[in-house]
Enzyme design. Structure first.
Site, short mmCIF file in Angstrom:
data_model
loop_
_atom_site.label_atom_id
_atom_site.label_comp_id
_atom_site.label_asym_id
_atom_site.label_seq_id
_atom_site.Cartn_x
_atom_site.Cartn_y
_atom_site.Cartn_z
N ALA A 24 106.49 17.07 90.11
CA ALA A 24 107.05 18.04 91.05
C ALA A 24 108.10 18.89 90.35
O ALA A 24 108.94 18.37 89.62
CB ALA A 24 107.68 17.29 92.22
N HIS A 207 110.71 10.23 89.44
CA HIS A 207 111.01 9.26 90.50
C HIS A 207 110.12 8.04 90.37
O HIS A 207 108.94 8.14 90.09
CB HIS A 207 110.84 9.91 91.87
CG HIS A 207 112.03 10.72 92.26
ND1 HIS A 207 112.14 12.05 91.93
CD2 HIS A 207 113.17 10.38 92.90
CE1 HIS A 207 113.31 12.50 92.37
NE2 HIS A 207 113.95 11.51 92.96
N ALA A 247 101.17 4.02 83.30
CA ALA A 247 101.99 5.24 83.15
C ALA A 247 103.41 4.82 82.86
O ALA A 247 103.96 3.94 83.53
CB ALA A 247 101.94 6.06 84.45
C1 LIG Z 1 109.70 15.58 85.75
C2 LIG Z 1 108.84 14.55 86.39
C3 LIG Z 1 108.42 14.74 87.70
C4 LIG Z 1 107.55 13.81 88.30
N1 LIG Z 1 107.07 14.06 89.56
C5 LIG Z 1 106.07 13.27 90.05
C6 LIG Z 1 105.38 13.64 91.23
O1 LIG Z 1 105.65 14.68 91.84
N2 LIG Z 1 104.41 12.82 91.68
C7 LIG Z 1 104.05 11.66 91.01
O2 LIG Z 1 103.15 10.95 91.45
N3 LIG Z 1 104.70 11.29 89.89
C8 LIG Z 1 105.69 12.07 89.38
N4 LIG Z 1 106.30 11.74 88.21
C9 LIG Z 1 105.94 10.45 87.55
C10 LIG Z 1 104.69 10.60 86.70
O3 LIG Z 1 103.57 10.67 87.54
C11 LIG Z 1 104.46 9.42 85.74
O4 LIG Z 1 104.49 8.22 86.44
C12 LIG Z 1 105.47 9.38 84.62
O5 LIG Z 1 105.73 10.64 84.10
C13 LIG Z 1 104.93 8.49 83.51
O6 LIG Z 1 105.94 8.19 82.59
P1 LIG Z 1 106.26 9.10 81.30
O7 LIG Z 1 107.07 10.22 81.84
O8 LIG Z 1 107.02 8.18 80.43
O9 LIG Z 1 104.96 9.58 80.71
C14 LIG Z 1 107.16 12.64 87.58
C15 LIG Z 1 107.62 12.47 86.28
C16 LIG Z 1 108.41 13.41 85.67
C17 LIG Z 1 108.84 13.20 84.24
#
Ligand SMILES: Cc1cc2nc3c(=O)[nH]c(=O)nc-3n(C[C@H](O)[C@H](O)[C@H](O)COP(=O)(O)O)c2cc1C
Length: 387
Positions: A24, A207, A247
């Site tokens: 997001a 989050h 993830a």
């Molecule tokens: C900036 C940011 C925003 C995120 N927003 C969402 C979201 O809107 N919906 C969601 O399911 N996961 C969201 N996530 C979590 C990611 O889906 C995922 O679980 C996570 O990035 C995995 O870990 P990593 O950042 O170490 O690759 C977000 C992650 C980041 C870094």
């Protein structure tokens, strides 16, 4: 050896078992489109859409403009649309609002803080349209997915929709994925018959998808590997066919390969794409990576109301140090007020969501890499044993 991965690739007609995470405020339709067009799974967060409004479906159509305009250039099976599914929180009380103002006037100075606070709900949960009053909106959303754009996947963060709605999506040929952070959530969603589980470890940026109605005191803060292994066991125990998608902290092809060898269906990566050309945060992370600034992260619920992993900046440090467990407005209301404060004071207030792998972000020599270049670099060298 790679049965799970082969099944995932076949189901979604993908070239690579890599899911670009929905993020997001960061991912753009262009990013999701580019990844999907190259054969990865491109994800788009729709958490900003106010699902309570009659115009919600129109807004979703707008967000998908690039996909609708270039039909045929991308396989809709490669696309994942993402919603938040947290509980419906009550409006903040007067004392919660006052506590919030006191906290931020300690940080910014009371004259700076000003007036005119609204505390609107900036994150309307998917659960809202499952209520009786909003069933019309739910129906029009299903009609949109049936007639205008049928993504391969619809995913949920912070919880799970009703089993009835999951069934409705499945009837349309859409697979349902849900983020989980422990085996209890895993058990719950497997019993609901979801098609995929995003196993989000504590390392992950953004989050934490923990179901917020569970008690935070007992959060085990499982790592991605530990969570993945627990869910693999659970899946066998329950005889489930669901996909498992780790993830959190996955930044390179060796780590993706490791998870595939252990039986993962695919891996979901967020932080690895933060500095992509199509990302809204491209410039910020490019400058960060090229600077000598420290690159540590912290999990904190303070800015938004729900735990999130963010870059540890002087502002976040001050916020954490000056806060003393006050009762603050709930998520959605707190986050929207925080966002307006950040836009008023961009030099003083920040909240840069990213994972523990932030220092391993890959950069182009002179400019940011495109999402397709990042995807190709991650996919290079992956070995998937064909059946
Ligand atoms: C900036 C940011 C925003 C995120 N927003 C969402 C979201 O809107 N919906 C969601 O399911 N996961 C969201 N996530 C979590 C990611 O889906 C995922 O679980 C996570 O990035 C995995 O870990 P990593 O950042 O170490 O690759 C977000 C992650 C980041 C870094």
């Amino acid at each position: 050896m790679h049965q799970e991965c082969n099944k995932f690739l076949k189901t979604f007609k993908l070239r690579y078992p890599i899911v670009q995470a929905p993020m997001a405020g960061v991912t753009t339709p262009e990013m999701a489109f580019a990844v999907a067009a190259r054969g990865g799974m491109g994800s788009l967060s729709l958490s900003h859409v106010n699902l309570q409004k009659k115009s919600a479906v129109l807004e979703i159509g707008k967000a998908l403009n690039v996909f609708l305009a270039e039909k045929g250039a991308v396989n809709a099976q490669n696309v994942n649309l993402n919603f938040f599914c947290h509980p419906i929180y009550p409006r903040p009380t007067t004392s919660q609002k006052e506590n919030w103002k006191k906290l931020y006037s300690k940080i910014l100075g009371s004259e700076e803080l000003g007036t005119g606070f609204r505390f609107d709900n900036g994150n309307v949960s998917f659960q809202t349209i499952e209520t009786k009053e909003n069933l019309d909106i739910l129906k029009s959303l299903l009609a949109f997915f049936q007639n205008k754009f049928t993504p391969g996947v619809i995913s949920f963060h912070f919880g799970c929709p009703s089993s009835h709605f999951i069934e409705e999506l499945k009837k349309l040929g859409i697979s349902v994925f849900v983020t989980v952070t422990n085996e209890f959530e895993g058990e719950q969603v497997l019993k609901f018959g979801v098609d995929g589980i995003v196993c989000q470890g504590y390392e992950a940026g953004g989050h934490r998808g923990r179901f917020p109605d569970t008690d935070a005191k007992y959060d085990e803060c499982l790592s991605t590997l530990c969570l993945f292994k627990k869910l693999k066991q659970l899946k066998v125990k329950l005889g489930s066919e669901s996909f498992l998608i780790p993830a959190g902290g996955i930044m390179d092809s060796q780590t993706i390969q490791f998870y595939l060898d252990q039986g993962a269906s695919a891996c979901q990566l967020g932080t690895a794409f933060l500095a992509a050309k199509e990302s809204q945060s491209c410039r910020f992370f490019r400058n960060l990576i090229n600077s000598d600034d420290r690159k540590c992260t912290l999990m904190t619920p303070l800015p938004s109301g729900l735990p999130a992993r963010t870059l540890l900046t002087p502002f976040i440090e001050k916020l954490v140090n000056l806060s003393h467990d006050e009762d603050l407005p709930p998520y959605g209301y707190r986050y929207s007020e925080f966002k307006s404060l950040r836009s008023k004071f961009p030099a003083m207030v920040d909240f840069n969501l990213c994972g523990q792998g932030v220092n391993q972000m890959e950069m182009g020599r002179d400019e940011c890499l495109s999402s397709q270049e990042i995807l190709s670099n991650l996919a290079q060298g992956l070995f998937i044993h064909q059946e």
